[in-house]
Design an enzyme around this catalytic site. Structure first.
Site, PDB file in Angstrom:
ATOM      1  N   THR A 149       0.869  -1.185   0.000  1.00 14.10           N
ATOM      2  CA  THR A 149       0.000   0.000   0.000  1.00 14.10           C
ATOM      3  C   THR A 149       0.904   1.233   0.000  1.00 14.10           C
ATOM      4  O   THR A 149       1.342   1.674  -1.042  1.00 14.10           O
ATOM      5  CB  THR A 149      -0.969  -0.009   1.198  1.00 14.10           C
ATOM      6  OG1 THR A 149      -0.244  -0.264   2.400  1.00 14.10           O
ATOM      7  CG2 THR A 149      -2.038  -1.083   1.007  1.00 14.10           C
ATOM      8  N   LYS A 176       3.884  -7.138   4.110  1.00 14.27           N
ATOM      9  CA  LYS A 176       3.691  -5.735   3.765  1.00 14.27           C
ATOM     10  C   LYS A 176       3.401  -4.972   5.043  1.00 14.27           C
ATOM     11  O   LYS A 176       2.828  -5.505   5.995  1.00 14.27           O
ATOM     12  CB  LYS A 176       2.575  -5.545   2.734  1.00 14.27           C
ATOM     13  CG  LYS A 176       1.152  -5.863   3.207  1.00 14.27           C
ATOM     14  CD  LYS A 176       0.439  -4.817   4.021  1.00 14.27           C
ATOM     15  CE  LYS A 176       0.423  -3.469   3.357  1.00 14.27           C
ATOM     16  NZ  LYS A 176      -0.237  -2.447   4.256  1.00 14.27           N
ATOM     17  N   THR A 187      -0.550  -2.562  10.658  1.00 14.19           N
ATOM     18  CA  THR A 187      -1.184  -2.775   9.369  1.00 14.19           C
ATOM     19  C   THR A 187      -0.209  -3.591   8.561  1.00 14.19           C
ATOM     20  O   THR A 187       0.489  -3.102   7.702  1.00 14.19           O
ATOM     21  CB  THR A 187      -1.489  -1.462   8.647  1.00 14.19           C
ATOM     22  OG1 THR A 187      -2.334  -0.694   9.484  1.00 14.19           O
ATOM     23  CG2 THR A 187      -2.249  -1.706   7.357  1.00 14.19           C
ATOM     24  N   GLU A 272       6.306   4.855   7.186  1.00 17.25           N
ATOM     25  CA  GLU A 272       5.839   5.964   6.342  1.00 17.25           C
ATOM     26  C   GLU A 272       6.628   7.243   6.631  1.00 17.25           C
ATOM     27  O   GLU A 272       6.656   7.732   7.761  1.00 17.25           O
ATOM     28  CB  GLU A 272       4.346   6.183   6.563  1.00 17.25           C
ATOM     29  CG  GLU A 272       3.516   5.058   5.962  1.00 17.25           C
ATOM     30  CD  GLU A 272       2.036   5.185   6.270  1.00 17.25           C
ATOM     31  OE1 GLU A 272       1.256   4.514   5.589  1.00 17.25           O
ATOM     32  OE2 GLU A 272       1.665   5.939   7.194  1.00 17.25           O
ATOM     33  N   ASN A 402      -0.338  10.565   5.707  1.00 10.86           N
ATOM     34  CA  ASN A 402      -1.583  10.169   6.361  1.00 10.86           C
ATOM     35  C   ASN A 402      -2.654  11.248   6.322  1.00 10.86           C
ATOM     36  O   ASN A 402      -3.837  10.947   6.460  1.00 10.86           O
ATOM     37  CB  ASN A 402      -1.274   9.732   7.796  1.00 10.86           C
ATOM     38  CG  ASN A 402      -0.637   8.356   7.813  1.00 10.86           C
ATOM     39  OD1 ASN A 402      -1.299   7.362   7.644  1.00 10.86           O
ATOM     40  ND2 ASN A 402       0.679   8.330   7.961  1.00 10.86           N
ATOM     41  N   THR A 407      -7.414  10.293  -0.019  1.00  5.77           N
ATOM     42  CA  THR A 407      -7.625  11.093  -1.233  1.00  5.77           C
ATOM     43  C   THR A 407      -6.512  10.871  -2.235  1.00  5.77           C
ATOM     44  O   THR A 407      -6.546  11.415  -3.321  1.00  5.77           O
ATOM     45  CB  THR A 407      -7.680  12.588  -0.874  1.00  5.77           C
ATOM     46  OG1 THR A 407      -6.502  12.962  -0.150  1.00  5.77           O
ATOM     47  CG2 THR A 407      -8.902  12.877  -0.031  1.00  5.77           C
TER      48      THR A 407
END
Length: 407
Positions: A149, A176, A187, A272, A402, A407
């Site tokens: 992702t 992942k 996650t 991230e 995040n 979007t």
């Protein structure tokens, strides 16, 4: 550990296994085909549980899996009965195409929470993935890529382990995970296959031990997901039983731990927006549980993670995180040091502050904090407990990623 050999190829090192991956835009599908495998899994402890987790828990009741369907781009969570219906639709698609029993097919999803599965798109990508099944290194890599992702690179690992009996078996896995990673998995989706002979009950115990020292010891942001799944299958292709006289071969457990730690560290490195990797080692704690509390608290601290990003050796944030972790701590005996590949500098030694003002310790510490890989070492001088946790710095880009996620 010289009985563990890292080998290239990911899933391709496992005989009688086929995998594939395909993507269309943000949606990906990976399929793992491992017929008649004994299996077990560990899942998220979040009270909000995604439909695929519920579905797979039910499938695993008989301890046998022949295939796994994984999609990215949609978590299929908080989707009610429709979410479970979509699981059934996708499982039937795989079962019909591969002529496998529906009750031996697990399913897993990752992506945005609270949106219905775009079943037409996912089905289309699934058929594409089914047409690409194979057992080559590129198949394994495609499967690892399709479930990404916000990950920036695919994550896979394979090892060959020489058992205490002298026989060899192999273990391989893909995973992942990049954000929404907390100290109770994250996650993350992880799928592990071994060619060893081992029953589902023994898999469950071995996987739980491995997860406790790996996936449950990483933190990116402290948020726990609704979809976390780590599933392990054993197809027995080697014909070698790793459980003898009721005991799991210790070398097999160590190799499984090694593989899971490798995959977990790759997730922490790929946090991230991350620019730096953090390892926190705690020793001398009252017991191992206290050590785990302290290590996870350090790499969970937003203040310390921010300090790492800024290159600030703010040891006060480290000791504060240990202090509220719930572990026993004597400030007068604790030692704190930080290290990189070239230096290891004490900040506090048995309660004595060394890194302050313009001392050489502080200048060396500031240099260490500029490194991409930073190790925090803690000695509590209270007992024999020890643990290691992994994480990353907290950056502007984490907020940006995040803030714009849906979007």
């Amino acid at each position: 550990m010289d009985f563990i050999r890292v080998i290239d190829g990911g899933f391709s090192v496992i005989e009688n296994l086929k995998v594939s991956g395909a993507r269309e835009g943000k949606y990906g599908v990976s399929i793992i085909v491992c017929p008649n495998s004994n299996a077990s899994a560990v899942f998220t402890s979040n009270k909000v549980v995604a439909a695929p987790v519920k579905y797979t828990k039910n499938v695993l009741k008989k301890g046998r899996i022949s295939a796994v369907f994984i999609n990215s781009g949609n978590a299929n969570c908080f989707t009610g009965q429709q979410g479970l219906d979509d699981c059934e639709t996708l499982v039937k698609l795989v079962a019909d195409d591969l002529k496998l029993p529906e009750d031996e097919i697990a399913i897993s999803s990752t992506g945005v929470i609270g949106r219905q599965m775009p079943i037409d798109i996912i089905s289309k990508v699934a058929y594409e993935s089914l047409s690409k099944l194979g057992n080559r290194p590129e198949n394994s890599l495609a499967a690892a890529k399709a479930i990404m992702t916000t990950d920036t690179f695919p994550k896979e690992c394979a090892v060959e382990v020489t058992l205490t009996t002298g026989e060899t078996v192999r273990i391989a896995g893909i995973t992942k995970g990049s954000g929404m990673i907390a100290p109770n998995m994250g996650t993350m989706l992880s799928f592990i296959v071994t060619d060893a002979v081992i029953n589902s009950d023994e898999i469950k115990m071995a996987l739980k031990k491995a997860a406790d020292v790996s996936f449950n010891m990483i933190v990116v942001d402290g948020d726990e997901s609704t979809n976390d799944t780590c599933l392990m299958m054993a197809n027995g292709a080697s014909g070698i039983n790793v459980v003898n006289d009721g005991k799991l071969d210790s070398n097999f457990q160590d190799a499984l731990n090694y593989l899971c730690i490798d995959l977990a560290k790759k997730m922490a490195r790929d946090g991230e927006g991350a620019t730096k990797f953090i390892e926190a080692n705690v020793c001398g704690a009252k017991d191992d549980e206290d050590a785990r509390l302290a290590a996870k608290s350090i790499i969970s601290s937003s203040l310390f993670k921010s300090a790492v990003f800024g290159g600030d050796p703010n040891w006060g944030r480290i000791v504060s995180a240990i202090g509220y972790s719930g572990c026993d701590l004597n400030p007068d005996t604790v030692t704190i040091s930080i290290a990189d590949d070239t230096d290891d500098v004490d900040l506090v030694r048995k309660g004595e502050i060394l890194a302050f003002d313009d001392t050489p310790y502080l200048k060396r510490a500031e240099k260490v904090m500029q490194s991409k890989n930073i190790t925090v070492n803690i000695d509590m001088y209270l007992g024999d407990g020890e643990a290691t946790a992994w994480g990353c710095d907290l950056t502007y880009d984490y907020v940006k990623i995040n803030a714009e996620y849906t979007t």
